[in-house]
Every structure is written in structure tokens, then in C-alpha cells.
Scaffold this active site. Sequence first.
Site: not given
Ligand code: SAM
Length: 283
Positions: A62, A155-156
Site C-alpha cells: 500500500h 489495485d486489482s
Molecule cells: N492488494 C491485493 C493484491 O494485489 O492482490 C488485492 C487488492 S483488493 C483485495 C483487489 C480487489 O479487486 C478485490 O476486492 C476484488 O473484488 C476487486 N476487483 C476484481 N475485479 C474487479 C473489477 N473488475 N472491478 C472492480 N474491482 C474488482
Amino acid sequence: MNLWFTENHSPNVLFSIKVIEHLYTGRSEFQKIDVLQTAEFGRILTLDGLVMVTEKDEFIYHDMITHVPMATNPGIKKVLVIGAGDGGTVRELTKYESIEHIDMVEIDEMVVDVCKEFIPQTASKLDDPRVHLHFEDGLKFVRSREDEYDLIIVDSTDPFGPGEGLFTREFYGNCYKALKEDGILVNQHESPFYEEDALGMQRAHKRITGFFPVCEVYQVHIPTYPSGHWLFGFASKKFDPIKDLNADAWNELGLQTKYYNTDIHVGSFALPNYVKEQLKDAE
Ligand code: SAM
């Protein structure tokens, strides 16, 4: 009883963490969500069996996804964060009084609810009045935005499942359009080490270089991610992350960070030769 969480870091490598208690398990419309209490890493959030965040090492991820662009352009006021349901990226952004508005677009509301309940260490600033939560697909959200943001942080999750669309040419093109004329895009860029991750990383780099005049990659050390060696992408319409780094201005802010400093900012863009070659091959 001996309880262990195990994740495949490659088809031939397993990574295991000793679990004290399985605090939460649930399934949303998009993915399986678990929270584990562990001895070594504190609480851990996993999505579909992959570690997303641990209390012990989340500061590395982060700090570096947030402070690198913020120190490069201290004038950033309006930010779009895509994914980031654990809240750690927003927590770091809210340290800047200069930021006026943060849109956070997370596809899965349940991730946010679970993190608010079980991982307040990262989710603590999601109620900041500058933060506007949108529970929808980031791919769709950016389609209708134009010339609006100073910074977009992606941050996906990884490039499969709900996160797949956030690694496409269409998505990067729409991010370019959604950014102002001096906008910056930072994305979690996968790992160069294991073959499958490296291919995903090269694909993302190739696609981003198709839109942005400045396309750099920087590295971090994250113990719980596959191989521990992870990359972020820094793409921009104008700012160079090293030449335009305003170290004095950032240091004068007096922000408390556990990993980021302006020396590591510069150092993180120095890449090993094999990574340089992978990026060159992709361009
Ligand atoms: N820091 C972590 C990493 O790098 O793996 C993860 C960060 S965070 C938990 C990732 C988030 O992206 C998840 O909560 C997931 O639900 C979200 N996410 C996945 N696809 C997405 C999309 N198409 N649009 C918005 N959010 C999405």
C-alpha cells in the site's frame, strides 16, 4: 490440531502459512472470501484461495502503490481507485490533505464489508468524507469518464476471474481517456518470476505502452506474494517518476510511512537485467 493455509505459487511450488483460527468464510456473487488468523502474518484476507492482504506485510504494497505517484505529482487532487476492497490504498491516500476527492470502484461489496469487520487495519479510512464508494465493475465505470482524474490506481486481483477485464487494452485506453492531460496510472503489475505471472506482466506492459508516452515499472518485495518479487506499473501522460520526483516537497509533508521513502522511490525503478529483458521483449 495442525491447520495450514496453502496456496499454489506456481504449478510446482506451494506456499503454506500456519493458521490459528478460520475467522470467516463466505461466497459472494464474484468469489470465495476467507479471513484467517495466523501466527506469523496476523489476519489474512484470501479471495478464491489466493492471499490478497496480510496484516504483517500489507504496508509494503500500500505504501508503494500510493506514495510513488503522490510524491511525483504533489498537485494530485482527484483520484480513482479500482478494486482495493481491503481499504489499504485509500487509507494511505487519505493521509494527503491535498486530495479532495477519491472514487473507489470495487466490484464486490462483500469484500469491503468483511474487511471492515475483520481487518480494520486496512479498512479504517473507508468512511473518510472524501471517499466515494461505487460497487460496480471498474471496466464499465471508466468507459464513461473523460479528462477527470489526476491519478488512477488499479489495485486489482490477478488477470483471471473478476479482475480479467482490468488487464485489457480497452480498459487501459479508457483509463488514458479518464485521466487529465498530466494524469498518472499506477497498476499492480504482477510478478516477473514464475512463468505464468511473467506472461501476464508482459501482456499488461505491452498494452499500457500502446497508450502512454511514459511507461515505467518498479519493484517491491512482498513476502506473501508468489516469489516475493512483485511489480507495479507507472504510466503517465507527462510526469517521469524519477526526473519529476519532488523529494523535498514530499519530505516536508512529514507523513509517517513504514516502507516508502524518497530513496526507495528512486531505487525501486532500478530493475534486474532479466526483468529489463522481459519488458523489452514485450514492447
Ligand atoms: N492488494 C491485493 C493484491 O494485489 O492482490 C488485492 C487488492 S483488493 C483485495 C483487489 C480487489 O479487486 C478485490 O476486492 C476484488 O473484488 C476487486 N476487483 C476484481 N475485479 C474487479 C473489477 N473488475 N472491478 C472492480 N474491482 C474488482
